[in-house]
Write an enzyme that holds these catalytic residues in place. Sequence first.
Site, PDB file in Angstrom:
ATOM      1  N   HIS A 147       0.808  -1.215   0.000  1.00 43.77           N
ATOM      2  CA  HIS A 147       0.000   0.000   0.000  1.00 43.77           C
ATOM      3  C   HIS A 147       0.846   1.273   0.000  1.00 43.77           C
ATOM      4  CE1 HIS A 147      -3.415   2.499   0.323  1.00 43.77           C
ATOM      5  NE2 HIS A 147      -4.162   1.757   1.112  1.00 43.77           N
ATOM      6  N   ASP A 162      -9.368  -8.455 -18.552  1.00 44.69           N
ATOM      7  CA  ASP A 162      -9.533  -9.590 -19.458  1.00 44.69           C
ATOM      8  C   ASP A 162      -8.162 -10.017 -19.977  1.00 44.69           C
ATOM      9  OD1 ASP A 162     -10.075 -11.405 -21.438  1.00 44.69           O
ATOM     10  OD2 ASP A 162     -11.496 -10.145 -22.527  1.00 44.69           O
TER      11      ASP A 162
END
Length: 438
Positions: free
Chosen positions: A153, A371
């Site tokens: 993070h 995708d």
Amino acid sequence: MEMEIISREIIKPSSPTPPHLKNFPLSFIDHITFRNYVPLLFFYDDTKVCDQTSKISHLKNSLSQILSIYYPFAGRFKDQVSIECNDQGVSFLVANIGTKLSTILQNPNQNLLNPLFPDELQWKTANWSESILAIQINCFACGRIVISVCACHKIIDASTAFNFVNDWAEINREKQKSKSILSILPYNALYAGGTIFPRATFPIFPEVEFVKHEAIVCKRFVFEASKIKLLKGMMVNSHSNPVKNPTRVEVVTALIYKCAVSALGLNFKTTSLRMAVDLRRRMVPPLLDKSVGNLVWFLFVINPELHDVVCKIREGLCEFCEIYPKKFGGKEKDLSFILECLKQVTTNSNAENQSLIIYASWCRFPMYEADFGWGKPIWVTTSACPARNAIVLMDTRDGDGIEALVNMEQNDMVIFQRHVELCQYASLNPSIIANDSN
């Protein structure tokens, strides 16, 4: 669930980082951000017969390609304020799962999800010398694949993480058509937080502490579009305080807040919300969506009354956008204001406040666009977060509903999940619908 790690390696960028980019400065927000790994899971229901070995080979190749663009992710933290872009690479694991994906999708609980993450890194603190990014490819007996990503993070917020995975997916998909990486992602500059929010002459503040609790449990609540529509209607038609055009996130947040305050035995007048606000589109001029780093700051909605939650959020966000984007950057940049903000956040970060609900919305992030050439994911989620009273909102696959991951101490969760209004509008951990039963 039977699982075996069949390979473990380090993937390095396909081309070396140029000398003038070897030192990557962190922004004044990055440098105080904790180093815990944010976990993400992408589930793929590819029903076509395909060689998993070939898929993994393509994934490694495209990951190497994308790391030449997101080059800091393949480096190591030099110190609290910079990354040494030394191309040491990222962790890449492949696991065989001796069961069908439907085992998880029918009952997606944390005991089944946790083994899918690399080396159990989810929400753990990264050492300075560890990989900034860790990835595990989970290959199921039915032929399906689940990709897990643990991203540090300190340099990667939620928006950055989703953009990275989407760009990786695009290269993987288009490289199978023998397209050049430059034709797929025609940019060679990284729009980074250190450029937008330079640390300048500010002192080094301590990192904000990520306070963990062992007794935290996480439950997933799904609000379908039809239920959200009812919630919106209830707010619009409220006689005491009607709200004009409430959003999905607003009405779900208001309901969860109400139920949480009740379950925790708190008072509406003394319970606050802390919201993470993405600064990218709120800056003047707006930043690029693919800007890398922690480009967020915190909005505190102080002591909202029960019927005023949405109004208080709107008022607070409006005031926030008038002040923070202007004073953090641009012509009206105010160094003394930034310095005071850093002092306040780092000074108060270690204080336990049981009358604070921590909230982040990942809705409208492009999480369902990744995708890799096998279709878009059927489900994207994260793991349990060991922080008390922390809530993450995510889109459902259709983009109209909301999944809320709520983290509470076990005794509080027992009361929360039984709240009558919550049960009226949300389903507790429903199954994920796949293309077939495999």
